[in-house]
Design an enzyme around this catalytic site. Sequence first.
Site, PDB file in Angstrom:
ATOM      1  CB  CYS A 185      -6.542   0.570   2.326  1.00 19.13           C
ATOM      2  SG  CYS A 185      -7.686  -0.776   2.656  1.00 19.13           S
ATOM      3  CG  ASN A 188      -2.214  -0.799   0.914  1.00 17.68           C
ATOM      4  OD1 ASN A 188      -2.388  -1.304  -0.199  1.00 17.68           O
ATOM      5  ND2 ASN A 188      -3.083  -0.922   1.884  1.00 17.68           N
TER       6      ASN A 188
HETATM    7  P1  NAD Z   1     -15.084  -2.737   7.815  1.00 21.08           P
HETATM    8  O1  NAD Z   1     -14.933  -1.697   8.847  1.00 21.08           O
HETATM    9  O2  NAD Z   1     -15.836  -2.459   6.556  1.00 21.08           O
HETATM   10  O3  NAD Z   1     -15.741  -4.049   8.472  1.00 21.08           O
HETATM   11  C1  NAD Z   1     -15.370  -4.599   9.697  1.00 21.08           C
HETATM   12  C2  NAD Z   1     -16.537  -5.409  10.238  1.00 21.08           C
HETATM   13  O4  NAD Z   1     -16.107  -6.135  11.401  1.00 21.08           O
HETATM   14  C3  NAD Z   1     -17.750  -4.580  10.663  1.00 21.08           C
HETATM   15  O5  NAD Z   1     -18.910  -5.056  10.016  1.00 21.08           O
HETATM   16  C4  NAD Z   1     -17.840  -4.794  12.190  1.00 21.08           C
HETATM   17  O6  NAD Z   1     -19.173  -4.793  12.662  1.00 21.08           O
HETATM   18  C5  NAD Z   1     -17.191  -6.172  12.306  1.00 21.08           C
HETATM   19  N1  NAD Z   1     -16.654  -6.483  13.651  1.00 21.08           N
HETATM   20  C6  NAD Z   1     -15.851  -5.744  14.440  1.00 21.08           C
HETATM   21  N2  NAD Z   1     -15.556  -6.416  15.576  1.00 21.08           N
HETATM   22  C7  NAD Z   1     -16.183  -7.610  15.501  1.00 21.08           C
HETATM   23  C8  NAD Z   1     -16.263  -8.750  16.344  1.00 21.08           C
HETATM   24  N3  NAD Z   1     -15.623  -8.808  17.518  1.00 21.08           N
HETATM   25  N4  NAD Z   1     -17.012  -9.799  15.947  1.00 21.08           N
HETATM   26  C9  NAD Z   1     -17.662  -9.777  14.763  1.00 21.08           C
HETATM   27  N5  NAD Z   1     -17.616  -8.730  13.920  1.00 21.08           N
HETATM   28  C10 NAD Z   1     -16.889  -7.656  14.276  1.00 21.08           C
HETATM   29  O7  NAD Z   1     -13.588  -3.195   7.479  1.00 21.08           O
HETATM   30  P2  NAD Z   1     -12.953  -3.585   6.044  1.00 21.08           P
HETATM   31  O8  NAD Z   1     -12.885  -2.404   5.146  1.00 21.08           O
HETATM   32  O9  NAD Z   1     -13.583  -4.842   5.573  1.00 21.08           O
HETATM   33  O10 NAD Z   1     -11.448  -3.892   6.504  1.00 21.08           O
HETATM   34  C11 NAD Z   1     -11.147  -5.000   7.323  1.00 21.08           C
HETATM   35  C12 NAD Z   1      -9.625  -5.147   7.360  1.00 21.08           C
HETATM   36  O11 NAD Z   1      -9.132  -5.472   6.066  1.00 21.08           O
HETATM   37  C13 NAD Z   1      -8.888  -3.861   7.781  1.00 21.08           C
HETATM   38  O12 NAD Z   1      -7.767  -4.206   8.535  1.00 21.08           O
HETATM   39  C14 NAD Z   1      -8.451  -3.263   6.452  1.00 21.08           C
HETATM   40  O13 NAD Z   1      -7.292  -2.477   6.567  1.00 21.08           O
HETATM   41  C15 NAD Z   1      -8.150  -4.513   5.639  1.00 21.08           C
HETATM   42  N6  NAD Z   1      -8.285  -4.337   4.189  1.00 21.08           N
HETATM   43  C16 NAD Z   1      -9.332  -3.616   3.687  1.00 21.08           C
HETATM   44  C17 NAD Z   1      -9.463  -3.487   2.295  1.00 21.08           C
HETATM   45  C18 NAD Z   1     -10.606  -2.681   1.708  1.00 21.08           C
HETATM   46  O14 NAD Z   1     -10.568  -2.448   0.503  1.00 21.08           O
HETATM   47  N7  NAD Z   1     -11.602  -2.273   2.489  1.00 21.08           N
HETATM   48  C19 NAD Z   1      -8.540  -4.100   1.436  1.00 21.08           C
HETATM   49  C20 NAD Z   1      -7.504  -4.850   1.991  1.00 21.08           C
HETATM   50  C21 NAD Z   1      -7.385  -4.962   3.381  1.00 21.08           C
END
Ligand code: NAD
Length: 405
Positions: free
Chosen positions: A263, A211
């Site tokens: 990100c 990234n």
């Molecule tokens: P997001 O915030 O969209 O979703 C996270 C989800 O986790 C939410 O729905 C929340 O309710 C749930 N959650 C939190 N704690 C929980 C628990 N204890 N039990 C069950 N559910 C729980 O996050 P995202 O964008 O999907 O990103 C997730 C990870 O992936 C991050 O670390 C991000 O950096 C990484 N990532 C994201 C992308 C992207 O394009 N969004 C790409 C690569 C990596």
Amino acid sequence: MKIAMIGTGYVGLVSGVCLSDFGHEVVCVDKNQNKLALLRAGKTPIFEPGLDSLMARNMAANRLSFTDNLKEATDGADAVFIAVGTPSRRGDGHADLSYVFGAVKEVAEALTKPAVIVTKSTVPVGTNRQVKQTIKKANPKLDFDVASNPEFLKEGAAIEDFMKPDRIVVGIDSDRAREMMTRVYRPFTLNGHPVIFMDIPSAEMTKYAANAMLATKISFMNDIANLCERMGADVNQVRKGIGSDPRIGNKFIYPGIGYGGSCFPKDVKALARTGRENGHTMRILEAVEAVNDAQKSVLFNKINAYFGGELHGKTIAFWGLSFKPQTDDMREAPALVLIEKLIAAGVKVKAYDPVAMEETKRILGDKISFAKYVRYEFDGRYNKEYNKSTSFAARVNAQIQHEQI
Ligand code: NAD
């Protein structure tokens, strides 16, 4: 294989749906009841092309389900993926790992048979070592392994990226974890998509390095664009000139109003922070962030100069709101910064986006108005393709015939 996916955000939901499409039995867990209600009804809480039909197909085949019951989801699971958010911690730029450790502790307490706990969330180097200690402390009798499996999907093309990845990076520290992760990804390797195994700290760092490199390309090109304008060069011609060199490549060298999304901003900040904490200032990354912050004001300054500083009472149209097309993710969208600056200067903002208006409305409320039909003229040409997100360049001169929604 039975897989539990903790977190149904952009990454967890796409990963869960795609893994079920490859034949695994996947149970997705979330705490957010609104999301769960939608998911159980077969509706996706996020906009991601192709996701709803893939989800429906696998729910119908009984390979994919959604729950808030962690115990049920992890019962008999071979692998438990942690895909919860790791936003920037307010104030210091460090990744907020409270969701990760919260989920890990719950998983450790729920598991009763050997499993591999896989961190898919983006986490700083050393986090999986702490994950291991947390699990041992929460459930000393549990026989388990950990793995780091960072995700590289792009919002807007997430299904394609997940199904046909350039590479799958897996960090492991045991043969058993390696075997388990080989089984999880066997359908992918059979299709010719390589799994790169490495040690856990290297896998954690690979995600940040990837990234950071992409963000660096964007900030570098924005810097070049700003200099081009002062020197009478055309950055688009320069872009073509350098992009044809395969050592440079033609991706991520488009100038714009700065990178955004869920990100790059937080990951650049977190890596820079890791550098500072470990006695190694990441000078390039610090500059990447500074260039990006400044870039978000470039267009405002241009608009202000164009109107001779007389912005009050003007109406300005936004065509496109999210940080890139085909996503409703408005986290750190540079358009929000520009909109706030324009509003502060007394401008009335009207906006259109094919998929991100609901989410923008949730953030900005009635500070701006939204259009549902757009007709635009750009460079004197009339373009009928009003239903697509487009480059930011087209947005400012957009002429909107709007109906309030
Ligand atoms: P997001 O915030 O969209 O979703 C996270 C989800 O986790 C939410 O729905 C929340 O309710 C749930 N959650 C939190 N704690 C929980 C628990 N204890 N039990 C069950 N559910 C729980 O996050 P995202 O964008 O999907 O990103 C997730 C990870 O992936 C991050 O670390 C991000 O950096 C990484 N990532 C994201 C992308 C992207 O394009 N969004 C790409 C690569 C990596």
